[in-house]
Write a protein that holds these residues in place. Sequence first.
Motif, PDB file in Angstrom:
ATOM      1  N   ASN A 174      58.317-110.191  11.495  1.00  0.00           N
ATOM      2  CA  ASN A 174      59.191-109.178  10.878  1.00  0.00           C
ATOM      3  C   ASN A 174      58.915-109.009   9.383  1.00  0.00           C
ATOM      4  O   ASN A 174      59.799-108.613   8.618  1.00  0.00           O
ATOM      5  N   ALA A 175      57.689-109.285   8.972  1.00  0.00           N
ATOM      6  CA  ALA A 175      57.354-109.252   7.542  1.00  0.00           C
ATOM      7  C   ALA A 175      57.489-107.846   6.953  1.00  0.00           C
ATOM      8  O   ALA A 175      57.966-107.691   5.825  1.00  0.00           O
ATOM      9  N   ILE A 176      57.080-106.825   7.703  1.00  0.00           N
ATOM     10  CA  ILE A 176      57.116-105.467   7.160  1.00  0.00           C
ATOM     11  C   ILE A 176      58.550-105.046   6.841  1.00  0.00           C
ATOM     12  O   ILE A 176      58.822-104.462   5.783  1.00  0.00           O
ATOM     13  N   ILE A 177      59.479-105.352   7.742  1.00  0.00           N
ATOM     14  CA  ILE A 177      60.892-105.009   7.509  1.00  0.00           C
ATOM     15  C   ILE A 177      61.400-105.691   6.240  1.00  0.00           C
ATOM     16  O   ILE A 177      62.079-105.076   5.405  1.00  0.00           O
ATOM     17  N   LYS A 178      61.066-106.968   6.085  1.00  0.00           N
ATOM     18  CA  LYS A 178      61.510-107.719   4.916  1.00  0.00           C
ATOM     19  C   LYS A 178      60.869-107.205   3.632  1.00  0.00           C
ATOM     20  O   LYS A 178      61.513-107.143   2.578  1.00  0.00           O
ATOM     21  N   LEU A 179      59.599-106.828   3.720  1.00  0.00           N
ATOM     22  CA  LEU A 179      58.921-106.270   2.547  1.00  0.00           C
ATOM     23  C   LEU A 179      59.569-104.954   2.117  1.00  0.00           C
ATOM     24  O   LEU A 179      59.803-104.722   0.923  1.00  0.00           O
ATOM     25  N   VAL A 180      59.830-104.093   3.078  1.00  0.00           N
ATOM     26  CA  VAL A 180      60.444-102.793   2.763  1.00  0.00           C
ATOM     27  C   VAL A 180      61.806-102.999   2.102  1.00  0.00           C
ATOM     28  O   VAL A 180      62.146-102.341   1.109  1.00  0.00           O
ATOM     29  N   LYS A 181      62.617-103.905   2.634  1.00  0.00           N
ATOM     30  CA  LYS A 181      63.933-104.168   2.058  1.00  0.00           C
ATOM     31  C   LYS A 181      63.816-104.650   0.614  1.00  0.00           C
ATOM     32  O   LYS A 181      64.564-104.213  -0.267  1.00  0.00           O
ATOM     33  N   ALA A 182      62.875-105.546   0.374  1.00  0.00           N
ATOM     34  CA  ALA A 182      62.695-106.071  -0.983  1.00  0.00           C
ATOM     35  C   ALA A 182      62.204-104.991  -1.934  1.00  0.00           C
ATOM     36  O   ALA A 182      62.690-104.873  -3.068  1.00  0.00           O
ATOM     37  N   LEU A 183      61.259-104.173  -1.493  1.00  0.00           N
ATOM     38  CA  LEU A 183      60.696-103.136  -2.349  1.00  0.00           C
ATOM     39  C   LEU A 183      61.700-102.031  -2.651  1.00  0.00           C
ATOM     40  O   LEU A 183      61.687-101.441  -3.740  1.00  0.00           O
ATOM     41  N   LYS A 184      62.584-101.738  -1.694  1.00  0.00           N
ATOM     42  CA  LYS A 184      63.609-100.718  -1.940  1.00  0.00           C
ATOM     43  C   LYS A 184      64.593-101.152  -3.021  1.00  0.00           C
ATOM     44  O   LYS A 184      65.284-100.313  -3.611  1.00  0.00           O
ATOM     45  N   LYS A 185      64.661-102.435  -3.277  1.00  0.00           N
ATOM     46  CA  LYS A 185      65.541-102.959  -4.330  1.00  0.00           C
ATOM     47  C   LYS A 185      64.778-103.155  -5.640  1.00  0.00           C
ATOM     48  O   LYS A 185      65.134-103.994  -6.462  1.00  0.00           O
ATOM     49  N   LYS A 186      63.718-102.367  -5.811  1.00  0.00           N
ATOM     50  CA  LYS A 186      62.852-102.455  -6.994  1.00  0.00           C
ATOM     51  C   LYS A 186      62.190-103.825  -7.111  1.00  0.00           C
ATOM     52  O   LYS A 186      61.978-104.357  -8.201  1.00  0.00           O
ATOM     53  N   GLY A 187      61.852-104.374  -5.950  1.00  0.00           N
ATOM     54  CA  GLY A 187      61.165-105.649  -5.909  1.00  0.00           C
ATOM     55  C   GLY A 187      59.656-105.464  -5.964  1.00  0.00           C
ATOM     56  O   GLY A 187      59.143-104.363  -6.195  1.00  0.00           O
ATOM     57  N   HIS A 188      58.956-106.561  -5.736  1.00  0.00           N
ATOM     58  CA  HIS A 188      57.501-106.557  -5.832  1.00  0.00           C
ATOM     59  C   HIS A 188      56.919-107.297  -4.633  1.00  0.00           C
ATOM     60  O   HIS A 188      57.495-108.280  -4.153  1.00  0.00           O
ATOM     61  N   ALA A 189      55.775-106.822  -4.158  1.00  0.00           N
ATOM     62  CA  ALA A 189      55.076-107.480  -3.050  1.00  0.00           C
ATOM     63  C   ALA A 189      53.684-107.866  -3.507  1.00  0.00           C
ATOM     64  O   ALA A 189      53.020-107.103  -4.221  1.00  0.00           O
ATOM     65  N   GLY A 190      53.238-109.058  -3.107  1.00  0.00           N
ATOM     66  CA  GLY A 190      51.884-109.504  -3.385  1.00  0.00           C
ATOM     67  C   GLY A 190      51.108-109.616  -2.091  1.00  0.00           C
ATOM     68  O   GLY A 190      51.529-110.311  -1.171  1.00  0.00           O
ATOM     69  N   LEU A 191      49.977-108.892  -1.989  1.00  0.00           N
ATOM     70  CA  LEU A 191      49.229-108.828  -0.732  1.00  0.00           C
ATOM     71  C   LEU A 191      47.740-109.061  -0.965  1.00  0.00           C
ATOM     72  O   LEU A 191      47.173-108.605  -1.968  1.00  0.00           O
ATOM     73  N   LEU A 192      47.114-109.772  -0.031  1.00  0.00           N
ATOM     74  CA  LEU A 192      45.663-109.904   0.030  1.00  0.00           C
ATOM     75  C   LEU A 192      45.144-108.831   0.988  1.00  0.00           C
ATOM     76  O   LEU A 192      45.617-108.728   2.124  1.00  0.00           O
ATOM     77  N   THR A 193      44.185-108.028   0.550  1.00  0.00           N
ATOM     78  CA  THR A 193      43.851-106.818   1.300  1.00  0.00           C
ATOM     79  C   THR A 193      42.426-106.775   1.844  1.00  0.00           C
ATOM     80  O   THR A 193      41.999-105.738   2.357  1.00  0.00           O
ATOM     81  N   ASP A 194      41.666-107.869   1.752  1.00  0.00           N
ATOM     82  CA  ASP A 194      40.266-107.815   2.179  1.00  0.00           C
ATOM     83  C   ASP A 194      40.032-108.479   3.527  1.00  0.00           C
ATOM     84  O   ASP A 194      38.926-108.920   3.828  1.00  0.00           O
ATOM     85  N   LEU A 195      41.074-108.546   4.355  1.00  0.00           N
ATOM     86  CA  LEU A 195      40.917-109.106   5.689  1.00  0.00           C
ATOM     87  C   LEU A 195      40.260-108.096   6.622  1.00  0.00           C
ATOM     88  O   LEU A 195      40.509-106.895   6.518  1.00  0.00           O
ATOM     89  N   ASN A 196      39.430-108.594   7.518  1.00  0.00           N
ATOM     90  CA  ASN A 196      38.833-107.750   8.545  1.00  0.00           C
ATOM     91  C   ASN A 196      39.720-107.853   9.783  1.00  0.00           C
ATOM     92  O   ASN A 196      39.853-108.923  10.370  1.00  0.00           O
TER      93      ASN A 196
END
Length: 327
Positions: A174-196
């Motif tokens: 359920n990470a996406i739901i939690k990320l969206v909730k945090a970001l909607k509260k002017k939060g920040h997300a840290g992601l690694l994006t070079d996965l295949n």
Amino acid sequence: MKKLRYFCETVLVSSAAWLLPKLPRSVILGLARGLGSLAYFLDARGRSTALDNLNAAFPGTYTLAQRKRIARQSYQNFARTFLDLFWSASLTKETWQQHISLRMDDSEAEARARETGAIWVTPHFGNFEFVSLVWGFRGIHFTVVAQDFANPALTTIFRRLREHSGHTVIPQENAIIKLVKALKKKGHAGLLTDLNIAPGKSATVIRCFGLMTCVPTLHVELALRLGLSLITGVCRPLPDGRSEITIFEALLPQPGDDVTALTQRVWDHFEKAIREHPECWLWMYKHWRYLPTRDIYPEYPTYAKPSRKFTALIESMKAGGSRHRAG
């Protein structure tokens, strides 16, 4: 048997978490060089993948001896990143700047991010654990997605280390739901994006060192959906034991922007950094798992295999002009 293994793992990692922050930098760097070299020689499969990847990414550029040197240094850098995660428990808001310098190519990126929240992205390049911790010390606290270990005690230890500067680590469930909730509260997300990743709804195909690869689009999708900036950067380990963080760009996607083009733009920043410092990337990872069709592609690594889903994704992108556009 499993309980005994978990117990031994927990004792070993707990001991490292207690001991490593007490050691001087020179010892940490020496350990990283030694452990990285040992892993390079012992990990025959990973070493073969690294050499294969380097040959595919830099055809005709490096000799075999040079590729072996870069691959060994890649192992050493990964070992340093791992050890530094433990050692960083000794850092505080007052002391981190003694070990890390910060360069902002986009001088207004941080100020905008503090007002609205943002999505911060980096590849498995250099000290990617440090780059996360620093923003926590600067008062920008990330929500970070991390895979749980089979051993729950290890998950607890690593979560504590990664939350040291104020971040919140969440499991993949359920990470996406939690990320969206945090970001909607002017939060920040840290992601690694070079996965295949496997071809699917949350993936697209980009050019990585001229070769097609399938990568996640979560960072772009979140930025488009929530109207947030995508901030790109890397953390390069320096020979003297310090690290240098570089923030390249705060990209603000607009409605209707092309998802694949944005994903490619983010990657292009990272590829430039990797070309300048190839020893900093994780070459032992299989970055090109899929071939575009069932034809023979000698320029791809030998482990790359045909995939009907990958081919279908490429064909759908050609037919539609791209992966898709945001509405």
